[in-house]
Design a protein around this motif. Sequence first.
Motif, PDB file in Angstrom:
ATOM      1  N   THR A 101      43.280  34.375  36.111  1.00 16.15           N
ATOM      2  CA  THR A 101      43.578  33.147  35.344  1.00 16.15           C
ATOM      3  C   THR A 101      42.605  33.095  34.163  1.00 16.15           C
ATOM      4  OG1 THR A 101      42.153  31.938  36.903  1.00 16.15           O
ATOM      5  CG2 THR A 101      44.521  31.766  37.243  1.00 16.15           C
ATOM      6  N   TYR A 151      57.383  43.702  45.852  1.00 14.83           N
ATOM      7  CA  TYR A 151      57.316  42.379  46.471  1.00 14.83           C
ATOM      8  C   TYR A 151      58.159  42.338  47.759  1.00 14.83           C
ATOM      9  CZ  TYR A 151      54.741  39.708  42.883  1.00 14.83           C
ATOM     10  OH  TYR A 151      53.760  39.197  42.056  1.00 14.83           O
ATOM     11  N   THR A 197      41.642  30.752  40.813  1.00  9.67           N
ATOM     12  CA  THR A 197      41.066  29.480  40.349  1.00  9.67           C
ATOM     13  C   THR A 197      42.032  28.870  39.337  1.00  9.67           C
ATOM     14  OG1 THR A 197      38.878  30.405  40.657  1.00  9.67           O
ATOM     15  CG2 THR A 197      39.042  28.449  39.259  1.00  9.67           C
ATOM     16  N   LYS A 212      34.633  30.975  31.815  1.00 12.69           N
ATOM     17  CA  LYS A 212      36.014  30.497  31.674  1.00 12.69           C
ATOM     18  C   LYS A 212      36.262  29.214  32.472  1.00 12.69           C
ATOM     19  CE  LYS A 212      38.643  32.939  35.280  1.00 12.69           C
ATOM     20  NZ  LYS A 212      38.960  31.844  36.166  1.00 12.69           N
ATOM     21  N   GLY A 257      42.641  42.662  42.545  1.00 11.41           N
ATOM     22  CA  GLY A 257      41.417  42.750  41.746  1.00 11.41           C
ATOM     23  C   GLY A 257      40.237  42.420  42.652  1.00 11.41           C
ATOM     24  N   TYR A 258      39.204  41.833  42.082  1.00 11.67           N
ATOM     25  CA  TYR A 258      38.005  41.520  42.861  1.00 11.67           C
ATOM     26  C   TYR A 258      38.343  40.650  44.071  1.00 11.67           C
ATOM     27  CZ  TYR A 258      35.030  43.564  39.375  1.00 11.67           C
ATOM     28  OH  TYR A 258      34.411  44.460  38.566  1.00 11.67           O
ATOM     29  N   VAL A 259      39.059  39.569  43.808  1.00 15.89           N
ATOM     30  CA  VAL A 259      39.324  38.618  44.888  1.00 15.89           C
ATOM     31  C   VAL A 259      40.394  39.143  45.842  1.00 15.89           C
ATOM     32  CG1 VAL A 259      40.289  36.327  45.364  1.00 15.89           C
ATOM     33  CG2 VAL A 259      38.520  36.608  43.633  1.00 15.89           C
ATOM     34  N   ARG A 283      46.716  51.341  39.705  1.00 13.96           N
ATOM     35  CA  ARG A 283      45.762  50.744  40.648  1.00 13.96           C
ATOM     36  C   ARG A 283      46.226  50.967  42.095  1.00 13.96           C
ATOM     37  NH1 ARG A 283      42.329  45.308  39.656  1.00 13.96           N
ATOM     38  NH2 ARG A 283      41.614  46.625  37.988  1.00 13.96           N
ATOM     39  N   ARG A 324      32.972  41.891  32.196  1.00 14.32           N
ATOM     40  CA  ARG A 324      33.625  40.750  31.548  1.00 14.32           C
ATOM     41  C   ARG A 324      32.574  39.717  31.126  1.00 14.32           C
ATOM     42  NH1 ARG A 324      38.522  39.700  35.800  1.00 14.32           N
ATOM     43  NH2 ARG A 324      36.888  40.250  37.278  1.00 14.32           N
ATOM     44  N   VAL A 344      45.915  36.496  41.548  1.00  9.48           N
ATOM     45  CA  VAL A 344      46.002  37.092  40.205  1.00  9.48           C
ATOM     46  C   VAL A 344      44.986  36.420  39.276  1.00  9.48           C
ATOM     47  CG1 VAL A 344      48.423  37.703  40.523  1.00  9.48           C
ATOM     48  CG2 VAL A 344      47.840  35.488  39.507  1.00  9.48           C
ATOM     49  N   GLU A 367      38.574  30.507  46.264  1.00  7.82           N
ATOM     50  CA  GLU A 367      37.624  31.528  46.716  1.00  7.82           C
ATOM     51  C   GLU A 367      36.249  31.255  46.098  1.00  7.82           C
ATOM     52  OE1 GLU A 367      37.779  34.026  49.043  1.00  7.82           O
ATOM     53  OE2 GLU A 367      35.676  33.858  48.522  1.00  7.82           O
ATOM     54  N   ASP A 386      50.150  44.910  43.912  1.00  6.47           N
ATOM     55  CA  ASP A 386      49.749  44.706  42.517  1.00  6.47           C
ATOM     56  C   ASP A 386      50.859  45.238  41.618  1.00  6.47           C
ATOM     57  OD1 ASP A 386      46.652  44.081  41.355  1.00  6.47           O
ATOM     58  OD2 ASP A 386      48.094  44.888  39.907  1.00  6.47           O
ATOM     59  N   GLU A 420      30.610  38.266  42.969  1.00 10.71           N
ATOM     60  CA  GLU A 420      30.692  39.717  42.819  1.00 10.71           C
ATOM     61  C   GLU A 420      29.339  40.313  43.190  1.00 10.71           C
ATOM     62  OE1 GLU A 420      32.386  40.872  39.064  1.00 10.71           O
ATOM     63  OE2 GLU A 420      33.967  39.382  39.289  1.00 10.71           O
TER      64      GLU A 420
HETATM   65  P1  NAD Z   1      41.228  40.615  38.445  1.00 10.81           P
HETATM   66  O1  NAD Z   1      41.588  40.606  37.027  1.00 10.81           O
HETATM   67  O2  NAD Z   1      40.136  41.484  38.937  1.00 10.81           O
HETATM   68  O3  NAD Z   1      42.519  40.969  39.329  1.00 10.81           O
HETATM   69  C1  NAD Z   1      43.772  40.391  39.131  1.00 10.81           C
HETATM   70  C2  NAD Z   1      44.829  41.391  39.602  1.00 10.81           C
HETATM   71  O4  NAD Z   1      46.103  40.738  39.588  1.00 10.81           O
HETATM   72  C3  NAD Z   1      44.975  42.620  38.704  1.00 10.81           C
HETATM   73  O5  NAD Z   1      44.858  43.790  39.499  1.00 10.81           O
HETATM   74  C4  NAD Z   1      46.377  42.478  38.096  1.00 10.81           C
HETATM   75  O6  NAD Z   1      47.015  43.727  37.870  1.00 10.81           O
HETATM   76  C5  NAD Z   1      47.090  41.694  39.174  1.00 10.81           C
HETATM   77  N1  NAD Z   1      48.294  40.977  38.733  1.00 10.81           N
HETATM   78  C6  NAD Z   1      48.487  40.293  37.574  1.00 10.81           C
HETATM   79  N2  NAD Z   1      49.724  39.755  37.574  1.00 10.81           N
HETATM   80  C7  NAD Z   1      50.300  40.087  38.748  1.00 10.81           C
HETATM   81  C8  NAD Z   1      51.576  39.793  39.334  1.00 10.81           C
HETATM   82  N3  NAD Z   1      52.479  39.037  38.725  1.00 10.81           N
HETATM   83  N4  NAD Z   1      51.849  40.313  40.557  1.00 10.81           N
HETATM   84  C9  NAD Z   1      50.937  41.079  41.198  1.00 10.81           C
HETATM   85  N5  NAD Z   1      49.732  41.383  40.695  1.00 10.81           N
HETATM   86  C10 NAD Z   1      49.412  40.870  39.487  1.00 10.81           C
HETATM   87  O7  NAD Z   1      40.920  39.092  38.823  1.00 10.81           O
HETATM   88  P2  NAD Z   1      39.810  38.528  39.828  1.00 10.81           P
HETATM   89  O8  NAD Z   1      38.464  38.643  39.227  1.00 10.81           O
HETATM   90  O9  NAD Z   1      40.065  39.043  41.187  1.00 10.81           O
HETATM   91  O10 NAD Z   1      40.188  36.977  39.790  1.00 10.81           O
HETATM   92  C11 NAD Z   1      41.382  36.497  40.371  1.00 10.81           C
HETATM   93  C12 NAD Z   1      41.289  34.977  40.461  1.00 10.81           C
HETATM   94  O11 NAD Z   1      40.259  34.612  41.392  1.00 10.81           O
HETATM   95  C13 NAD Z   1      40.920  34.274  39.161  1.00 10.81           C
HETATM   96  O12 NAD Z   1      41.582  33.045  39.122  1.00 10.81           O
HETATM   97  C14 NAD Z   1      39.421  34.056  39.284  1.00 10.81           C
HETATM   98  O13 NAD Z   1      38.968  32.964  38.526  1.00 10.81           O
HETATM   99  C15 NAD Z   1      39.289  33.775  40.755  1.00 10.81           C
HETATM  100  N6  NAD Z   1      37.980  34.110  41.329  1.00 10.81           N
HETATM  101  C16 NAD Z   1      37.357  35.265  40.958  1.00 10.81           C
HETATM  102  C17 NAD Z   1      36.144  35.598  41.542  1.00 10.81           C
HETATM  103  C18 NAD Z   1      35.413  36.842  41.143  1.00 10.81           C
HETATM  104  O14 NAD Z   1      34.267  36.984  41.555  1.00 10.81           O
HETATM  105  N7  NAD Z   1      35.980  37.744  40.395  1.00 10.81           N
HETATM  106  C19 NAD Z   1      35.589  34.758  42.527  1.00 10.81           C
HETATM  107  C20 NAD Z   1      36.280  33.597  42.892  1.00 10.81           C
HETATM  108  C21 NAD Z   1      37.481  33.279  42.283  1.00 10.81           C
END
Ligand code: NAD
Length: 451
Positions: A87, A71, A122, A264, A10-12, A36, A328, A85, A152, A31, A156
């Motif tokens: 949270t 995996y 997180t 969150k 995802g983003y991170v 994706r 979101r 992933v 992290e 993933d 964004e």
């Molecule tokens: P996201 O929802 O964009 O991406 C999560 C990805 O994980 C998805 O592509 C999903 O398909 C995948 N996934 C879920 N379960 C899985 C599994 N068992 N095995 C493999 N892949 C799996 O989430 P995000 O925004 O990247 O956030 C991820 C974490 O980083 C969160 O805890 C968030 O709080 C934290 N974070 C996010 C940001 C941000 O800017 N988005 C910044 C810092 C920290």
Amino acid sequence: MKQISVVGVGYVGLVTAACFSDLGNRVIALDVDEQRVSNLRKGVMPIYEPGLEELVERNVAAGRLTFTTSYEEALKGSEFVFICVGTPSGVEGEADLKYVEAAARTIAKTMTAPLIVINKSTVPVGTGDWVAEIIHEARPKPMDFWVVSCPEFLREGAAISDFMNPHRTVLGSTSREAADKVAQLHLPLRSPIVITDLRTAEMIKYASNAFLATKISFINEIADVCESLGADVKEVAAGMGFDARIGKYFLDAGLGYGGSCFPKDVKALAYMAEDMGLEPQILNAVMRVNGVRRMMIVDKVRDLMGGISGKTVGILGLAFKPNTDDMRDAPSIDIAKALIEGGATVRAFDPVAMEVAKGEMPKVEMMPDAYAVAKDADALIIVTEWNEFKHLDLERIRDSMREAVLLDGRNIYQPEQIKDLGFRYRGVGRGYNGSADSHIKTEVKVQPNAV
Ligand code: NAD
Ligand code: UGA
């Protein structure tokens, strides 16, 4: 060159994978979302993030970055695995750890060699210990592994530059050796590296996000006071920001914080405190103040137009912040909903988020640009401060609207200029109930050094 696998793109995860590969490592990004992964293999990004597509393309072409759903494939030969992933919030505001648990379990069952498992998601304090227990129990046979917390801090819209130029890297572990190995991966970033224990690292992440959210709620509360007393919060924030103890960042008053993180994470931290029998008074106040920001702008529209039923209201900007298509917890969702419930017709434009936004707000008509939104509208609201809204042809906008009413939810315009153009205008915290007519532009004069 190290071999790294990244779980969750995802983003991170995608930014982490692309950036570590760009630093010369071999990265396998995994993933569970097959669509994706298949899109990424074709060069189609799952998110809009400036510079990401080019970075991914370059590193895929160089053979340093690959994508998989397996995996086995990801872990084979990897010394490090980053868990990235989601949270999301659970029903009571706690962080839902089901994806972290699934990732940790599958890693444990799949690993065939010693592995450093790095938690970048997180996660609540104590999760690192819990992940270690899961892996310990789920390993098919005894095998060395170490858990490191590496939260992290990217934003964004600025994710690549934030990743490549972090204010600091935080590493928490029960193993100093494992933390040092992860520190090595970060050395090219030349940022301060804080090495601490697992729980402290996890708490640094929550405390950082909660502090930034607190600054935002603080300045929003000050904005309301400014508005009542005739002061200008934008200039108050600028004046405060020169004091290095306060700092100039995260003092933009407006529609409050949204997105997938602050809402969150503040909630999850408050939940953790309450779970321990503590009363998180500041966090509760931060959430309360933030909770009313979105309806504040709807009230202003109602107030300026004498009601919203039967009116056409245009929204400029839908994403929760500029330079992303992330919807979101975007303020635009609640604002559009309230306007529609009040009987208004709502139309909108966003430079990149409309495709994603359509699903969130099916009753909102998406328009090709800001001018199409303004045509025959009774009011216009700036909800997201995209740069392209800062230099619109406002005379053209004014002439095409049914009523020249402009609500600036992000304070991107100078109130006097907009009023001079003939708009009925409201920003946020900009002293319009007070001394607007006697407004003097704030100046900063740099004094020559005393001799
Ligand atoms: P996201 O929802 O964009 O991406 C999560 C990805 O994980 C998805 O592509 C999903 O398909 C995948 N996934 C879920 N379960 C899985 C599994 N068992 N095995 C493999 N892949 C799996 O989430 P995000 O925004 O990247 O956030 C991820 C974490 O980083 C969160 O805890 C968030 O709080 C934290 N974070 C996010 C940001 C941000 O800017 N988005 C910044 C810092 C920290
Ligand atoms: C935030 C943090 O800034 C990152 O350091 C952190 O890594 C991330 O959360 C996370 O943990 O996921 P992000 O949510 O991407 O990053 O974006 P921000 O720029 O922090 O904006 C968050 C929200 O606050 C947006 O809705 C924005 O409009 C609002 N905001 C921000 C304000 O209302 N005023 C400000 O002065 C700054």
